[in-house]
Design a protein around this motif. Structure first.
Motif, mmCIF file in Angstrom:
data_model
loop_
_atom_site.group_PDB
_atom_site.id
_atom_site.type_symbol
_atom_site.label_atom_id
_atom_site.label_comp_id
_atom_site.label_asym_id
_atom_site.label_seq_id
_atom_site.Cartn_x
_atom_site.Cartn_y
_atom_site.Cartn_z
ATOM 1 N N ASP A 54 5.866 -5.325 -53.122
ATOM 2 C CA ASP A 54 5.375 -6.656 -53.483
ATOM 3 C C ASP A 54 5.317 -7.579 -52.264
ATOM 4 O O ASP A 54 5.985 -7.347 -51.251
ATOM 5 C CB ASP A 54 6.324 -7.306 -54.496
ATOM 6 C CG ASP A 54 6.263 -6.655 -55.864
ATOM 7 O OD1 ASP A 54 5.660 -5.576 -55.994
ATOM 8 O OD2 ASP A 54 6.834 -7.231 -56.805
ATOM 9 N N ASP A 55 4.546 -8.641 -52.421
ATOM 10 C CA ASP A 55 4.568 -9.830 -51.547
ATOM 11 C C ASP A 55 3.849 -9.666 -50.219
ATOM 12 O O ASP A 55 3.933 -10.548 -49.362
ATOM 13 C CB ASP A 55 6.007 -10.326 -51.290
ATOM 14 C CG ASP A 55 6.706 -10.770 -52.566
ATOM 15 O OD1 ASP A 55 6.072 -10.719 -53.641
ATOM 16 O OD2 ASP A 55 7.872 -11.169 -52.487
ATOM 17 N N HIS A 105 -0.651 -9.880 -57.554
ATOM 18 C CA HIS A 105 0.665 -10.549 -57.585
ATOM 19 C C HIS A 105 0.479 -12.061 -57.436
ATOM 20 O O HIS A 105 1.326 -12.725 -56.863
ATOM 21 C CB HIS A 105 1.538 -9.976 -56.470
ATOM 22 C CG HIS A 105 3.011 -10.208 -56.612
ATOM 23 N ND1 HIS A 105 3.692 -10.080 -57.801
ATOM 24 C CD2 HIS A 105 3.974 -10.565 -55.697
ATOM 25 C CE1 HIS A 105 4.987 -10.331 -57.605
ATOM 26 N NE2 HIS A 105 5.177 -10.649 -56.346
ATOM 27 N N HIS A 109 2.007 -16.785 -55.146
ATOM 28 C CA HIS A 109 3.387 -16.474 -55.538
ATOM 29 C C HIS A 109 4.122 -17.753 -55.941
ATOM 30 O O HIS A 109 5.284 -17.981 -55.595
ATOM 31 C CB HIS A 109 4.132 -15.771 -54.391
ATOM 32 C CG HIS A 109 5.263 -14.890 -54.847
ATOM 33 N ND1 HIS A 109 6.510 -15.374 -55.172
ATOM 34 C CD2 HIS A 109 5.339 -13.556 -55.041
ATOM 35 C CE1 HIS A 109 7.298 -14.370 -55.526
ATOM 36 N NE2 HIS A 109 6.608 -13.257 -55.465
ATOM 37 N N PRO A 145 5.128 -12.964 -60.330
ATOM 38 C CA PRO A 145 6.218 -13.255 -59.404
ATOM 39 C C PRO A 145 7.562 -13.249 -60.125
ATOM 40 O O PRO A 145 7.689 -13.798 -61.232
ATOM 41 C CB PRO A 145 5.878 -14.660 -58.895
ATOM 42 C CG PRO A 145 4.388 -14.716 -58.973
ATOM 43 C CD PRO A 145 4.042 -13.946 -60.215
HETATM 44 ZN ZN LIG Z 1 6.975 -11.223 -55.471
#
Ligand SMILES: [Zn+2]
Length: 245
Positions: A54-55, A105, A109, A145
């Motif tokens: 993720d991210d 995602h 966020h 998130p």
């Molecule tokens: Zn995340």
């Protein structure tokens, strides 16, 4: 409150179709990796899991992670942030061209508790457009998130026939400060077929985690993209549980 949250977390996957909400792969589902057949061709038992990151994408970490995934022939799912995807389209292209999967995602966020349903769905849509411009297709998988959704956001995603993807395995790599911490986690990890492992490619420790788990001495850990686990293939189970120490 935690009891209620835990109940919801455990109950939803049991009653909702996996195409709409998935937390882990089916333990009774033995998927076949491209070069394997449920462990029969190798001395070490095969355990299929899913690496999810993720991210990202991150300019320095994501390429290193892709290198180690490629070296160990692991397939992963990247839940990317729209703004970062727009900034680094070449990394998005590389993720896809090397056989990995993309998930949405959100655009920024934003903090779940401070984001309205309308803004959340708008962020999802804007990220769709960015990914579509880069790759030619939308990413149907969505990871909110922090894994947090309210009913309105969940229903909004389901109206779009999206798959919400959470996880059942979390090394908490984002809290680590040294490679020894992730090495220790990997050595104690007892992989179970179908585990969805949450890691982050805006932190460096996922790189070492992939290396450690791919070189596990007792089991052959093969990561598959999340979409593999959405396909219905019920075969015999892979229930081996063995730490990698
Ligand atoms: Zn995340």
């Amino acid at each position: 409150m935690n009891v209620i949250r835990q109940f919801v977390k455990n109950t939803i996957p049991a009653v909702i179709p996996r195409k709409l909400y998935i937390v882990h792969g089916d333990v009774n589902q033995c998927d076949s990796a491209p070069d394997a057949n449920c462990g029969n061709t190798h001395s070490k038992p095969l355990i299929n899991i899913a690496f999810t990151f993720d991210d990202g994408p991150h300019l320095e970490i994501t390429p290193q992670l892709l290198d180690v995934l490629q070296k160990h022939e692991q397939q992963a799912t990247f839940f990317v942030i729209g703004e970062k995807a727009r900034k680094y389209p070449q990394l998005i292209e590389r993720i896809v061209s090397e056989g990995h999967e993309l998930g949405n995602h959100t655009l920024t966020h934003s903090e779940p508790a401070q984001t309205s349903t309308r803004d959340f769905l708008d962020e999802i849509q804007q990220t769709d457009q960015i990914l579509e411009q880069i790759t030619g297709r939308k990413a149907n998988l969505v990871r909110p998130p922090k894994g947090k959704l309210n009913l309105g956001k969940l229903l909004g995603l389901w109206r779009q026939r999206r798959t919400v993807v959470l996880w059942d395995t979390d090394p908490r790599d984002y809290l680590m400060s040294d490679n020894s911490e992730i090495i220790s986690w990997c050595q104690n990890y007892q992989p179970v077929s179908g585990n969805f492992c949450l890691m982050h490619d805006n932190h460096p420790y996922a790189i070492e985690a992939v290396r450690q788990l791919s070189e596990c001495q007792h089991t052959r850990i093969q990561s598959l993209a999340v979409s593999h686990w959405l396909e219905k293939k019920t075969q015999h189970s892979t229930r081996t549980k063995q730490a990698c120490a």
